[in-house]
Structures are given as structure tokens and as C-alpha cells.
Design a protein around this motif. Structure first.
Motif, PDB file in Angstrom:
ATOM      1  N   SER A  55       0.833  -1.174  -0.004  1.00  0.00           N
ATOM      2  CA  SER A  55      -0.058   0.081  -0.062  1.00  0.00           C
ATOM      3  C   SER A  55       0.880   1.227   0.025  1.00  0.00           C
ATOM      4  O   SER A  55       2.090   1.123   0.399  1.00  0.00           O
ATOM      5  N   LEU A  56       0.362   2.431  -0.347  1.00  0.00           N
ATOM      6  CA  LEU A  56       1.197   3.645  -0.171  1.00  0.00           C
ATOM      7  C   LEU A  56       1.635   3.824   1.076  1.00  0.00           C
ATOM      8  O   LEU A  56       2.718   4.431   1.443  1.00  0.00           O
ATOM      9  N   ASP A  57       0.651   3.772   2.392  1.00  0.00           N
ATOM     10  CA  ASP A  57       1.156   3.883   3.681  1.00  0.00           C
ATOM     11  C   ASP A  57       2.448   2.980   3.850  1.00  0.00           C
ATOM     12  O   ASP A  57       3.505   3.726   4.501  1.00  0.00           O
ATOM     13  N   GLU A  58       2.321   1.801   3.302  1.00  0.00           N
ATOM     14  CA  GLU A  58       3.605   0.888   3.481  1.00  0.00           C
ATOM     15  C   GLU A  58       4.780   1.381   2.700  1.00  0.00           C
ATOM     16  O   GLU A  58       5.913   1.377   3.278  1.00  0.00           O
ATOM     17  N   ALA A  59       4.523   1.918   1.623  1.00  0.00           N
ATOM     18  CA  ALA A  59       5.646   2.328   0.886  1.00  0.00           C
ATOM     19  C   ALA A  59       6.157   3.522   1.404  1.00  0.00           C
ATOM     20  O   ALA A  59       7.680   3.699   1.539  1.00  0.00           O
ATOM     21  N   GLN A  60       5.280   4.422   2.085  1.00  0.00           N
ATOM     22  CA  GLN A  60       5.985   5.660   2.786  1.00  0.00           C
ATOM     23  C   GLN A  60       6.791   5.151   3.915  1.00  0.00           C
ATOM     24  O   GLN A  60       7.864   5.692   4.260  1.00  0.00           O
ATOM     25  N   ARG A  61       6.294   4.100   4.554  1.00  0.00           N
ATOM     26  CA  ARG A  61       7.104   3.463   5.898  1.00  0.00           C
ATOM     27  C   ARG A  61       8.633   3.101   5.358  1.00  0.00           C
ATOM     28  O   ARG A  61       9.369   3.421   6.099  1.00  0.00           O
ATOM     29  N   ARG A  62       8.451   2.333   4.521  1.00  0.00           N
ATOM     30  CA  ARG A  62       9.855   1.977   3.837  1.00  0.00           C
ATOM     31  C   ARG A  62      10.757   2.937   3.304  1.00  0.00           C
ATOM     32  O   ARG A  62      11.868   2.790   3.562  1.00  0.00           O
TER      33      ARG A  62
END
Ligand SMILES: [Zn+2]
Length: 299
Positions: free
Chosen positions: A77-84
Motif C-alpha cells: 500500500s502507499l502507507d507501507e511504501a511511505q514507511r519503507r
């Protein structure tokens, strides 16, 4: 909007891609071990088998691309992309997005993603999905295509598709200097969708998304309006340590060789990508009250 490569250019790109692939594997492996694997966000517009144009891909081609993506990347997801991007990344990562909101995406493409539990953020322009009016750029091309309905979006959201904001009327924000109008398009489009769908909208994608279509004031307004992140579309990678608020996206082309060339990290593209720079202004005014991190300019 992408242009289709001529056969000889496509052949040259294929030759370049396969010749450089072993070196890419090696350097991607090193980057992953160091926690610097790329976080790539790709975007589609329309998946359909009729009325093709430069922003349409066939269902067969889409399935081929998803098969290749699923076999080679972490799809997040975009949220997980941002976290990474913010915390480090040990495996090449792709996040799938769509822009605009075309009705035909609900025929096969989105059900395919839902059935495979592949995350997707679906950016829509509120005026068009609320009124059913076609986009002016489609009307200008002589093909007034159907936008999604609110009912379709509601069903997508219930199936786990993340709905994102893409302004109210799809203007070129790079040309707008009036901040009231910018706020109306950016936050207003989000508010329309939240009200119609009864869900929270966390991300925003700039219409057109090239450097000229971005606007430093718009980045600040989006941050202050509470968006968790914004997406451009000029083509670029996100690496750990980059700005986690602004995700640079890559166009998922009908030509799979071009997508493969991008996503296996073409060193020429890494060198030539120019990240859009902006300043957030006040970093403590997000809706969640959290500091917006990663807005500092990069050298
Ligand atoms: Zn758009």
C-alpha cells in the motif's frame, strides 16, 4: 501521457535492458542488503479492451504486468511504501495506483487486484465521479469515456481498494497561484469523496503530475490539509532516506519492456531524475498533529 515507442526504439530498449540486467541484479542485491532497495510507485489510468488511447492498456496486458510484478516485487500500500522510504527497505517494492477514475477499470483490472489481495490506491477526481461527466481531455480526443460512479467507488472501498484524491476538476495546479483555489481543489476534492463515500482519504495525486504541473504552495496546502502523502507523475524512484511525503511515480506503460526497464532500476534514469523541491512551511499542522517528516531539501 505516454507515447508508444516505435518498433525499432522498443527493440533498442529491449537490447539495453537485457544487456544491463545482470549488472542491475548485482547492484540491486547490494542495495537491498544495505536497506536501500527502491520503493517504486506506478500509475495506470484505464484498463479496457475498447477505445484505446495513450492512457489505456488492455486487460491481457494488465494481467501480464501484474503477474510479472507479483513474481518480482513486494506489492504494498502507499502507507507501507511511505514507511519503507522513511525506515529503510530490504526488498524492491512496488505500490500500484490509478489516476482519474474510469468506469472500465471495474470490469476486470480492479477485481483482479482484489482477488489477489494486491494493494492499490485509486485516485479519482470528485466532480467527474459525482456528476458522471467525461474528462475534457477525453472529449477533446473525440472519445468521451465514462467515469466511475460513486456506487462503484463505494464497492471498491469495501473490497479494500484505497481511494485517493485527485482534485475536484482536474486542473493543472502548476498554473494556479490563488491559494484559495488550490485549497478548494486539493482539500475540496478529498472532502467531496469523504462525504460521498463515508471513508477517510489519506493521499493526493497531482493531475498530470509533471514538473510544470506541480506547485510548491500546493505541497504545503496538502500537508496542512492533513494528507499523509502526495504523488507526482514525472517518472522517478523513491529510495530510503528520500522525502516520504512526496512519492515520485512511474507510468506503467502498455509496453512491458519499458516498465521492466524502469522497475529493475535503470541507472540512467536514477541519474537524470530531478526531484521536485518544495518547503512545507509549518510542519505541525497536519490533521493528525504529527510532524511531517522528510520535507527537507536534498543535496
Ligand atoms: Zn489525472
Amino acid at each position: 501521457m505516454a507515447t508508444i515507442l516505435s518498433p525499432w526504439k522498443s527493440g533498442l530498449l529491449g537490447a539495453y535492458y537485457y544487456a544491463t540486467l545482470p549488472g542491475r541484479w548485482w547492484s540491486n542485491e547490494q542495495a537491498a542488503r544495505a536497506g536501500n532497495a527502491p520503493v517504486m510507485v506506478i500509475y495506470y489510468h484505464r484498463v479496457a479492451d475498447h477505445t484505446p488511447n495513450c492512457w489505456t492498456i488492455s486487460n491481457t496486458q494488465f494481467r501480464r504486468e501484474i503477474d510479472w510484478l507479483d513474481a518480482n516485487f513486494d506489492l504494498v500500500s502507499l502507507d507501507e511504501a511511505q514507511r519503507r522510504v522513511r525506515e529503510g527497505n530490504t526488498r524492491a517494492t512496488v505500490s500500484i495506483t490509478f489516476d482519474d477514475g474510469y468506469a472500465e477499470n471495474c470490469d476486470q483490472a480492479l477485481p483482479l487486484l482484489v482477488s489477489r489481495r494486491i494493494p492499490c490506491t485509486y485516485f479519482v477526481t470528485s466532480h467527474h465521479v459525482l456528476t458522471g461527466q467525461s474528462f475534457p481531455h477525453d472529449v477533446a480526443h473525440g472519445a468521451p469515456l465514462r467515469p466511475n460512479t460513486i456506487r462503484q467507488l463505494s464497492s471498491l472501498a469495501a473490497s479494500g481498494i484505497d481511494i485517493g484524491a485527485h482534485t475536484r476538476t482536474h486542473p493543472d495546479l502548476g498554473k494556479i497561484t490563488d491559494e484559495t483555489r488550490l485549497y478548494d481543489e486539493i482539500a475540496g476534492g478529498r472532502d467531496d469523496l469523504e462525504q460521498a463515500l463515508g471513508i477517510e482519504i489519506r493521499h493526493f495525486a497531482f493531475p498530470y503530475g509533471l514538473h510544470n504541473n506541480l506547485n510548491a504552495a500546493a505541497f504545503r496546502i496538502a500537508a496542512n490539509a492533513g494528507f499523509a502523502g502526495v504523488c507526482s507523475a514525472y517518472g522517478g524512484y523513491n529510495f530510503p532516506g528520500d522525502d516520504g511525503f512526496h512519492l515520485q511515480r512511474i507510468h506503467a506503460d502498455p509496453e512491458i519492456v519499458r516498465l521492466k526497464n524502469w522497475l529493475t532500476v535503470d541507472p540512467r534514469k536514477v541519474r537524470h531524475t530531478e526531484r521536485f523541491l518544495y518547503d512545507s512551511g509549518d510542519e505541525n499542522t497536519s490533521r493528525e498533529g504529527a510532524a511531517i517528516v522528510g520535507l527537507a531539501r536534498r543535496a
